[in-house]
Design a protein around this motif. Structure first.
Motif, PDB file in Angstrom:
ATOM      1  N   LYS A   1      63.084 -93.135 -24.224  1.00  0.00           N
ATOM      2  CA  LYS A   1      63.969 -91.854 -24.173  1.00  0.00           C
ATOM      3  C   LYS A   1      65.371 -92.281 -24.721  1.00  0.00           C
ATOM      4  CE  LYS A   1      65.061 -87.688 -21.644  1.00  0.00           C
ATOM      5  NZ  LYS A   1      64.820 -86.900 -20.339  1.00  0.00           N
TER       6      LYS A   1
ATOM      7  N   ARG B   1      65.117 -95.474 -29.554  1.00  0.00           N
ATOM      8  CA  ARG B   1      65.604 -94.245 -29.725  1.00  0.00           C
ATOM      9  C   ARG B   1      66.443 -94.115 -30.760  1.00  0.00           C
ATOM     10  NH1 ARG B   1      66.025 -89.011 -27.029  1.00  0.00           N
ATOM     11  NH2 ARG B   1      66.372 -87.535 -28.508  1.00  0.00           N
TER      12      ARG B   1
ATOM     13  N   GLN C   1      56.955 -86.652 -22.843  1.00  0.00           N
ATOM     14  CA  GLN C   1      57.820 -86.474 -23.908  1.00  0.00           C
ATOM     15  C   GLN C   1      57.425 -85.222 -24.600  1.00  0.00           C
ATOM     16  OE1 GLN C   1      57.131 -90.342 -26.210  1.00  0.00           O
ATOM     17  NE2 GLN C   1      58.946 -91.245 -25.209  1.00  0.00           N
TER      18      GLN C   1
ATOM     19  N   ARG D   1      60.013 -81.969 -25.118  1.00  0.00           N
ATOM     20  CA  ARG D   1      60.161 -82.052 -26.602  1.00  0.00           C
ATOM     21  C   ARG D   1      61.634 -81.629 -27.041  1.00  0.00           C
ATOM     22  NH1 ARG D   1      60.835 -83.025 -30.856  1.00  0.00           N
ATOM     23  NH2 ARG D   1      59.869 -82.427 -32.789  1.00  0.00           N
TER      24      ARG D   1
ATOM     25  N   TYR E   1      64.455 -84.107 -27.897  1.00  0.00           N
ATOM     26  CA  TYR E   1      64.167 -85.244 -28.970  1.00  0.00           C
ATOM     27  C   TYR E   1      64.362 -84.445 -30.208  1.00  0.00           C
ATOM     28  CZ  TYR E   1      61.806 -88.207 -25.409  1.00  0.00           C
ATOM     29  OH  TYR E   1      61.535 -89.008 -24.466  1.00  0.00           O
TER      30      TYR E   1
ATOM     31  N   VAL F   1      63.839 -86.193 -33.683  1.00  0.00           N
ATOM     32  CA  VAL F   1      62.410 -86.412 -33.816  1.00  0.00           C
ATOM     33  C   VAL F   1      61.928 -85.158 -34.485  1.00  0.00           C
ATOM     34  CG1 VAL F   1      59.969 -86.770 -33.107  1.00  0.00           C
ATOM     35  CG2 VAL F   1      61.767 -88.004 -31.978  1.00  0.00           C
TER      36      VAL F   1
END
Length: 406
Positions: free
Chosen positions: A11, A16, A38, A42, A45, A48
């Motif tokens: 994380k 990261r 994760q 969501r 992030y 991502v």
């Protein structure tokens, strides 16, 4: 669309930050994860662009996902991992689907402590060691004939100090051996001489056969049930005797592994008998390392590592040189976290660049059995290493974890 696939991420920390660097460089970021938490988090992030739930231990499952991505028009430029034990797996996939600028064979050996020791067994910096295979019994007499106590007992697959144990006598040796054998009956066990001396971490990149030392970092070790690194001091200026000795070891390793391009870090100790290699890892250190390097030298090591993996020349000339010290905070007792106090005061302390607290309320905290049980850190700078260290230590003292007994 140009994309980079990352196999697993934490994380926070170097892994990261590498994803954020890829986004900054203009790539579509894809993460393969087997961590359901994760996916549940969501929204945390945002860097991502696509997160795919897949068994990251299974190459065939990941191959299928990569082919799906390619069929959708994704132009996957590289497949990487900044997490143990996925660096080699990522490199195998990169061999198959991309142009791999690094060496999968070298990564495979470096990821396994036993293979590394055997590969470098004739080098003067390799400690004395004995490897005991899964079907072999341990002869205490044979070990005592070759090594003096204290000695180290460890798993070749150990990461983050989880299975690295100190034995001060025969009974402790037998106990540690039995515990590791029961936990991992199909794995060999390493018995090594205990190396005494100042420990350094060396971050390095290899580009076109040339090894570049990115940073030399003094390590502060807390010895409890495990050897836990609780302090890192980045040297803005390195004494020539230390620098030349480390360069000699690093260049020998690069030549032995025939590394043309790659990223690695060494843990190495200076003893009365010269330099001794504790371990090699084929990646940047995790945790706050990238931020420490950035604070000390003005560039992002994960960003430059990605450029290397993409076939570009990394820009690793320091923009400045500062002494930086990072202090990690651990706990002495088990307990459920009720609250954390002092973060604001720590942030306002002289010289402090960043304060990070990992656990949330309700988390079970324990005295460290691995590097993952370090619960906060403070990064500070100073005009000398001593000043940076004092600033980080003073700020870290402000942070208190209020625990309720289980």
């Amino acid at each position: 669309m140009r994309a980079i696939v990352f196999i697993s991420t934490n994380k926070s920390g170097s892994s990261r930050e590498a994803i954020k660097a890829a986004e900054w460089l203009g790539y579509f970021t894809i993460v393969f994860t087997k961590n359901e938490k994760q996916l549940q988090q969501r929204e945390e992030y945002t860097d991502v662009h696509e997160m795919i739930f897949v068994n990251t231990d299974n190459l065939e499952d990941m191959r299928k996902e990569i082919k799906k991505l390619q069929s959708k028009g994704m132009n996957i430029k590289t497949i990487v991992s900044f997490i143990d034990p996925f660096v080699h797996i990522a490199s195998i996939l990169c061999d198959e689907f991309c142009h791999n600028y690094t060496s999968s064979k070298a990564i495979e050996i470096m990821e396994d402590k036993e293979q590394t020791r055997l590969f470098l067994k004739d080098q003067p910096y390799t400690p004395k060691f004995i490897s005991i295979q899964p079907n072999e019994s341990m002869s205490t007499k044979k070990i005592c004939a070759q090594l003096d106590f204290p000695i180290i007992v460890k798993s070749p697959k150990s990461t983050g100090s989880k299975d690295v144990l100190l034995a001060k006598g025969k009974k402790q040796l037998e106990k540690h051996f039995e515990n590791l054998r029961n936990r991992n009956p199909d794995e060999s066990i390493m018995i090594e001489e205990y190396i005494d001396g100042d420990q350094y971490l060396v971050e390095a990149l290899v580009y076109n056969n040339n090894a570049h030392i990115i940073g030399i970092i003094e390590q502060e070790i807390t010895k409890g049930k495990r050897f836990i690194i609780t302090g890192y001091g980045v040297l803005a200026s390195v004494p020539e005797t230390i620098k030349s000795g480390i360069e000699e070891v690093l260049n020998s390793i690069i030549a032995a592994f025939e590394i043309v391009n790659g990223a690695l870090h060494l843990e190495i100790r200076l003893t009365k008998k010269g330099w001794k290699l504790i371990e090699i890892n084929p990646r940047i250190s995790g945790g706050a390392m990238n931020k420490m390097i950035q604070a000390a030298f003005g560039f992002s090591l994960v960003e430059e590592t990605l450029k290397l993996f993409l076939g570009e020349r990394p820009a690793i000339l320091p923009k400045h040189k500062k002494y930086v010290f990072t202090k990690y905070v651990i706990v002495k007792n088990n307990g459920i976290l009720e609250k954390v106090t002092g973060k604001g005061r720590a942030n306002k302390s002289p010289g402090v660049l960043e304060v990070y607290v990992k656990p949330k309320k309700g988390t079970l905290l324990i005295p460290p059995l691995s590097m993952g049980h370090r619960y906060a850190y403070v990064i500070a700078e100073g005009s000398s290493l001593e000043e940076a260290k004092d600033c980080a230590n003073n700020a870290a003292k402000e942070i208190t974890f209020h625990l309720k007994e289980e």
